[in-house]
Design an enzyme around this catalytic site. Structure first.
Site, mmCIF file in Angstrom:
data_model
loop_
_atom_site.group_PDB
_atom_site.id
_atom_site.type_symbol
_atom_site.label_atom_id
_atom_site.label_comp_id
_atom_site.label_asym_id
_atom_site.label_seq_id
_atom_site.Cartn_x
_atom_site.Cartn_y
_atom_site.Cartn_z
ATOM 1 N N GLU A 187 0.854 -1.191 0.000
ATOM 2 C CA GLU A 187 0.000 0.000 0.000
ATOM 3 C C GLU A 187 0.888 1.238 0.000
ATOM 4 O O GLU A 187 2.110 1.141 0.191
ATOM 5 C CB GLU A 187 -0.931 0.001 1.231
ATOM 6 C CG GLU A 187 -2.013 -1.061 1.131
ATOM 7 C CD GLU A 187 -2.960 -1.144 2.318
ATOM 8 O OE1 GLU A 187 -4.113 -1.505 2.115
ATOM 9 O OE2 GLU A 187 -2.534 -0.855 3.451
ATOM 10 N N ARG A 246 -1.156 8.880 1.780
ATOM 11 C CA ARG A 246 -2.543 9.287 1.530
ATOM 12 C C ARG A 246 -2.785 10.790 1.497
ATOM 13 O O ARG A 246 -3.627 11.260 0.744
ATOM 14 C CB ARG A 246 -3.421 8.739 2.648
ATOM 15 C CG ARG A 246 -3.816 7.382 2.360
ATOM 16 C CD ARG A 246 -4.741 6.863 3.382
ATOM 17 N NE ARG A 246 -4.715 5.436 3.159
ATOM 18 C CZ ARG A 246 -5.134 4.551 4.014
ATOM 19 N NH1 ARG A 246 -5.637 4.947 5.155
ATOM 20 N NH2 ARG A 246 -5.074 3.290 3.723
ATOM 21 N N HIS A 302 -9.285 9.429 3.109
ATOM 22 C CA HIS A 302 -8.854 8.346 2.222
ATOM 23 C C HIS A 302 -9.101 8.815 0.797
ATOM 24 O O HIS A 302 -10.181 9.341 0.493
ATOM 25 C CB HIS A 302 -9.654 7.077 2.520
ATOM 26 C CG HIS A 302 -9.042 5.848 1.932
ATOM 27 N ND1 HIS A 302 -8.990 5.619 0.578
ATOM 28 C CD2 HIS A 302 -8.445 4.768 2.502
ATOM 29 C CE1 HIS A 302 -8.399 4.449 0.351
ATOM 30 N NE2 HIS A 302 -8.051 3.920 1.509
ATOM 31 N N HIS A 322 -11.612 9.489 6.864
ATOM 32 C CA HIS A 322 -11.363 8.052 7.039
ATOM 33 C C HIS A 322 -10.790 7.685 8.409
ATOM 34 O O HIS A 322 -11.196 6.697 8.999
ATOM 35 C CB HIS A 322 -10.393 7.618 5.947
ATOM 36 C CG HIS A 322 -10.035 6.164 5.959
ATOM 37 N ND1 HIS A 322 -10.971 5.173 5.757
ATOM 38 C CD2 HIS A 322 -8.846 5.521 6.125
ATOM 39 C CE1 HIS A 322 -10.375 3.978 5.797
ATOM 40 N NE2 HIS A 322 -9.094 4.174 6.035
ATOM 41 N N ARG A 334 -1.290 8.945 9.102
ATOM 42 C CA ARG A 334 -1.114 7.505 9.375
ATOM 43 C C ARG A 334 -0.690 6.747 8.115
ATOM 44 O O ARG A 334 -1.264 6.931 7.043
ATOM 45 C CB ARG A 334 -2.424 6.918 9.885
ATOM 46 C CG ARG A 334 -2.383 5.406 10.057
ATOM 47 C CD ARG A 334 -3.706 4.907 10.582
ATOM 48 N NE ARG A 334 -4.751 5.040 9.611
ATOM 49 C CZ ARG A 334 -5.217 4.043 8.852
ATOM 50 N NH1 ARG A 334 -4.713 2.831 8.957
ATOM 51 N NH2 ARG A 334 -6.192 4.256 8.015
HETATM 52 P P1 FAD Z 1 -13.844 0.372 16.034
HETATM 53 O O1 FAD Z 1 -13.560 -0.862 15.309
HETATM 54 O O2 FAD Z 1 -14.453 1.492 15.277
HETATM 55 O O3 FAD Z 1 -14.795 -0.024 17.242
HETATM 56 C C1 FAD Z 1 -15.362 0.976 18.069
HETATM 57 C C2 FAD Z 1 -16.322 0.310 19.011
HETATM 58 O O4 FAD Z 1 -16.742 1.227 20.006
HETATM 59 C C3 FAD Z 1 -17.607 -0.198 18.361
HETATM 60 O O5 FAD Z 1 -17.930 -1.419 18.971
HETATM 61 C C4 FAD Z 1 -18.638 0.859 18.734
HETATM 62 O O6 FAD Z 1 -19.956 0.381 18.755
HETATM 63 C C5 FAD Z 1 -18.154 1.184 20.129
HETATM 64 N N1 FAD Z 1 -18.568 2.482 20.654
HETATM 65 C C6 FAD Z 1 -18.365 3.707 20.129
HETATM 66 N N2 FAD Z 1 -18.864 4.651 20.949
HETATM 67 C C7 FAD Z 1 -19.396 4.006 22.021
HETATM 68 C C8 FAD Z 1 -20.073 4.419 23.190
HETATM 69 N N3 FAD Z 1 -20.333 5.711 23.459
HETATM 70 N N4 FAD Z 1 -20.477 3.478 24.051
HETATM 71 C C9 FAD Z 1 -20.272 2.150 23.823
HETATM 72 N N5 FAD Z 1 -19.625 1.713 22.720
HETATM 73 C C10 FAD Z 1 -19.195 2.623 21.841
HETATM 74 N N6 FAD Z 1 -6.955 0.070 9.124
HETATM 75 C C11 FAD Z 1 -5.985 -0.797 8.823
HETATM 76 O O7 FAD Z 1 -4.997 -0.890 9.549
HETATM 77 N N7 FAD Z 1 -6.109 -1.602 7.738
HETATM 78 C C12 FAD Z 1 -7.177 -1.565 6.893
HETATM 79 O O8 FAD Z 1 -7.260 -2.316 5.937
HETATM 80 C C13 FAD Z 1 -8.203 -0.625 7.182
HETATM 81 N N8 FAD Z 1 -9.281 -0.515 6.370
HETATM 82 C C14 FAD Z 1 -10.293 0.321 6.740
HETATM 83 C C15 FAD Z 1 -11.451 0.376 5.966
HETATM 84 C C16 FAD Z 1 -12.530 1.147 6.360
HETATM 85 C C17 FAD Z 1 -13.775 1.194 5.517
HETATM 86 C C18 FAD Z 1 -12.444 1.908 7.557
HETATM 87 C C19 FAD Z 1 -13.600 2.744 8.011
HETATM 88 C C20 FAD Z 1 -11.286 1.881 8.313
HETATM 89 C C21 FAD Z 1 -10.205 1.099 7.913
HETATM 90 N N9 FAD Z 1 -9.034 1.050 8.664
HETATM 91 C C22 FAD Z 1 -8.050 0.168 8.340
HETATM 92 C C23 FAD Z 1 -8.960 1.732 9.956
HETATM 93 C C24 FAD Z 1 -9.298 0.713 11.045
HETATM 94 O O9 FAD Z 1 -10.303 -0.157 10.580
HETATM 95 C C25 FAD Z 1 -9.775 1.380 12.310
HETATM 96 O O10 FAD Z 1 -8.915 2.399 12.675
HETATM 97 C C26 FAD Z 1 -9.822 0.364 13.448
HETATM 98 O O11 FAD Z 1 -10.608 -0.721 13.061
HETATM 99 C C27 FAD Z 1 -10.358 1.001 14.706
HETATM 100 O O12 FAD Z 1 -10.588 -0.028 15.629
HETATM 101 P P2 FAD Z 1 -11.120 0.339 17.066
HETATM 102 O O13 FAD Z 1 -11.254 -0.940 17.793
HETATM 103 O O14 FAD Z 1 -10.306 1.409 17.646
HETATM 104 O O15 FAD Z 1 -12.565 0.969 16.777
HETATM 105 C C1 SIN Z 2 -7.545 0.419 2.653
HETATM 106 O O1 SIN Z 2 -7.767 -0.777 2.454
HETATM 107 O O2 SIN Z 2 -7.275 1.238 1.764
HETATM 108 C C2 SIN Z 2 -7.620 0.922 4.036
HETATM 109 C C3 SIN Z 2 -6.347 0.689 4.678
HETATM 110 C C4 SIN Z 2 -6.195 1.569 5.864
HETATM 111 O O3 SIN Z 2 -7.009 2.456 6.124
HETATM 112 O O4 SIN Z 2 -5.196 1.394 6.557
#
Ligand code: FAD
Ligand code: SIN
Length: 533
Positions: A115, A283, A237, A344, A379
């Site tokens: 990437e 990005r 993104h 993103h 990032r």
């Molecule tokens: P999340 O997975 O967002 O989980 C947050 C949790 O908190 C959820 O369960 C939600 O319901 C809960 N929550 C929120 N507020 C409250 C509240 N007030 N009370 C109770 N619960 C709450 N990163 C990579 O490294 N590689 C990738 O390929 C990649 N692809 C991506 C593709 C997309 C479409 C997106 C949107 C992001 C991508 N990212 C990627 C970024 C990455 O997915 C996220 O940064 C990461 O998953 C965040 O994980 P997290 O556990 O911190 O939060």
């Molecule tokens: C992607 O698949 O382009 C998302 C990867 C990332 O947000 O790290």
């Protein structure tokens, strides 16, 4: 009503589930999620997880790429701490049962993709739906754990704080949560609370993020007096599907990693004119280049083309993207994909050390909610899931080593004696829309002092309206999220206004160059009264 646990993990994305599964099984853990268990950005992750898994690659190289993308603001110690753990974290996921795309010819046995900003192939993935594979597996594991109580549809509202008698220092005793099924507010008590609530992409009108990404953990910690840093660095993104009926669908950077090219409507490639790394530049550069071309030519979108690859290759590597685009009548095997940039990833967040510990005793933050220093001003792709794993496990170890379990004294009760049922939900819906639109228009990819001042003024008025609404009516999920959105939007504007230079994801026409010695933008609120209602 009060429920007591040893540890509260607020948020059940990759960071939260990793922490919950890594805690000592003798601890009583509540895994709290405002929606259903797997909901969150983690399940939508596409590209994969960055880790050094090949002997031609090295930790040094991954650290260097991260620091380059971070544009002088990544913390080298934090970067090294997280990157060094890459291989162990991937092994942990494999041990949990996650199935990555295999490649028998590869040294580690799995296909590694590339990437933007990475100088090696180092992204391990499950086709183009890595997040789904990871969250499905971990959700199953969490449900099997007898010590973890899953509280779905519970929205964390604010922290319940105590004060150490000697030092006067604040500590976290738990959180108030709204059980959206019953409409009741429940006080959850614990000796450690871990915020893992994800990012704040919903603060913008166009985003790749799910509806839950309203920055709740950041707003909650900030209201309690914890420091928050670098909120001006919101990552856009470059390639979100452009289609009137496609809500928030990402077109993974892995397509560009496998050679896809960005094109103008007449088929001209434009990225080489903007950066020598062309489509594989970090990005911030690619998103800004698209924004520039769209504004210069009055375009609604540009195109991303991978149709020169064989249909077999596309079907094998990008099955989910192929299927989703076909639903909108776009066959990516034969035609270019219309794309636009969209909000993103939240690079800033609640300041923590490398155990996830915040400024407030017994309060931790991990995942996208936190600011560890890894991402700096931008990032590097696929470093986020790695950070969720490394910090989820480091935090669980730190919580395990902290003070032993004690009986919780009675927590203060949520007071609803002065409020009634809301009469005008339309106000909440209207203000949601207004915050997101003004952030998109005034605090987007390119900023100016004037636009920031206008945004700040409008946000201040919205805040007053919401505070009055919050003080008069019973809370609902929409209202709580709106309150958080306005706080987080204000933090983004304040951080952006404080940075008098352009760096990484923050570009302002008023200060187009970089200062010599950059520092993180740190904000903290002076009045700490989150539990007053
Ligand atoms: P999340 O997975 O967002 O989980 C947050 C949790 O908190 C959820 O369960 C939600 O319901 C809960 N929550 C929120 N507020 C409250 C509240 N007030 N009370 C109770 N619960 C709450 N990163 C990579 O490294 N590689 C990738 O390929 C990649 N692809 C991506 C593709 C997309 C479409 C997106 C949107 C992001 C991508 N990212 C990627 C970024 C990455 O997915 C996220 O940064 C990461 O998953 C965040 O994980 P997290 O556990 O911190 O939060
Ligand atoms: C992607 O698949 O382009 C998302 C990867 C990332 O947000 O790290």
């Amino acid at each position: 009503m009060q429920k007591d646990f040893d540890v509260l993990v607020i948020g059940s994305g990759l960071a939260g589930m990793t922490a919950a599964l890594s805690l000592d099984p003798a601890m009583r853990v509540a895994l709290v999620s405002k929606d259903h268990l797997a909901e969150g950005s983690s399940q939508w992750a596409q590209g994969g997880i960055a880790a050094v898994l090949d002997s031609n690659d090295s930790v040094e190289s991954h650290v260097r790429d991260t620091l380059v993308a971070g544009a002088g603001l990544s913390d080298e110690k934090a970067t090294r701490f997280i990157v060094e753990r890459g291989r162990d974290e991937i092994q942990w996921l494999i041990d949990q049962g996650v199935e990555f795309t295999a490649d028998e010819a590869a040294e580690f046995g799995f296909h590694l993709t590339r990437e933007g900003g990475h100088s090696h192939r180092r992204i391990i993935h499950s086709a183009d739906a890595t997040g789904r594979a990871v969250t499905q597996t971990l959700s199953r594991r969490v449900r099997e754990q007898a010590n973890i109580e899953i509280l779905e549809r519970h929205v964390a509202i604010d922290l319940i704080l105590g004060t150490h008698p000697g030092s006067g220092k604040k500590f976290c005793r738990g959180v108030y949560t709204l059980d959206t099924a019953s409409g009741r507010v429940v006080s959850l008590g614990a000796r450690a609370t871990v915020l893992a609530t994800g990012g704040a992409g919903k603060v913008y009108l166009y985003t790749t993020n799910p509806d839950s990404a309203t920055g709740d953990g950041i707003a909650i910690a900030w209201r309690a007096g914890a420091r928050v840093a670098n909120m001006e660095f919101m990552q856009f993104h470059p390639t979100c599907l452009y289609h009137p009926y496609a809500k928030s669908f990402l077109i993974s950077e892995a397509l560009r990693g496998e050679g896809a090219r960005l094109l103008l409507p007449d088929g001209t490639r434009f990225m080489p004119e903007h950066d020598e790394r062309a489509e594989l530049a970090p990005r911030d550069i690619v998103a800004r280049a698209i924004d520039y071309e769209m504004k210069k030519r009055g375009l609604d979108h540009v195109y991303l083309d991978i149709s020169f690859k064989s249909p077999d290759f596309i079907e094998h590597h990008f099955p989910a993207i192929l299927e989703r685009c076909l639903e909108f009548g776009i066959d990516i095997r034969r035609q270019p994909i219309p794309v636009v940039p969209a909000a993103h990833y939240t690079c800033g967040g609640v300041m923590t050390n490398l155990a996830g510990q915040t400024d407030i005793d017994q309060l931790y933050a991990i995942g996208e909610t936190a600011y560890t220093g890894l991402h700096g001003a931008n990032r590097l792709a696929s470093n986020s899931l790695l950070e969720c794993l490394a910090m989820g496990r480091a935090c669980a170890a730190a919580v395990g080593a902290s003070a032993p379990s004690q009986e919780q004294a009675r927590l203060p009760v949520w007071d609803e004696s002065q409020v009634t049922d809301a009469d005008e939900q339309v106000i909440v819906a209207h203000n949601w829309e207004e915050v997101r639109r003004l952030m998109w228009n005034y605090v987007g990819i390119v900023r100016t002092d004037k636009r920031l001042a206008r945004a700040r003024h409008r946000l201040q008025m919205l805040k007053e309206e919401i505070t009055s609404f919050y003080g008069s009516f019973k809370v609902s999920r929409d209202l709580l999220e709106l309150r958080n959105l306005v706080d987080v939007a204000t933090l983004i504007v304040d951080c952006a206004a404080a940075r008098r230079e352009s760096r990484g994801l923050h570009f302002t026409q008023d200060y187009p160059s970089q200062i010599l010695v950059p520092a993180p933008t740190v904000v903290r609120q002076s009045i700490t009264s989150p539990d007053a209602r």
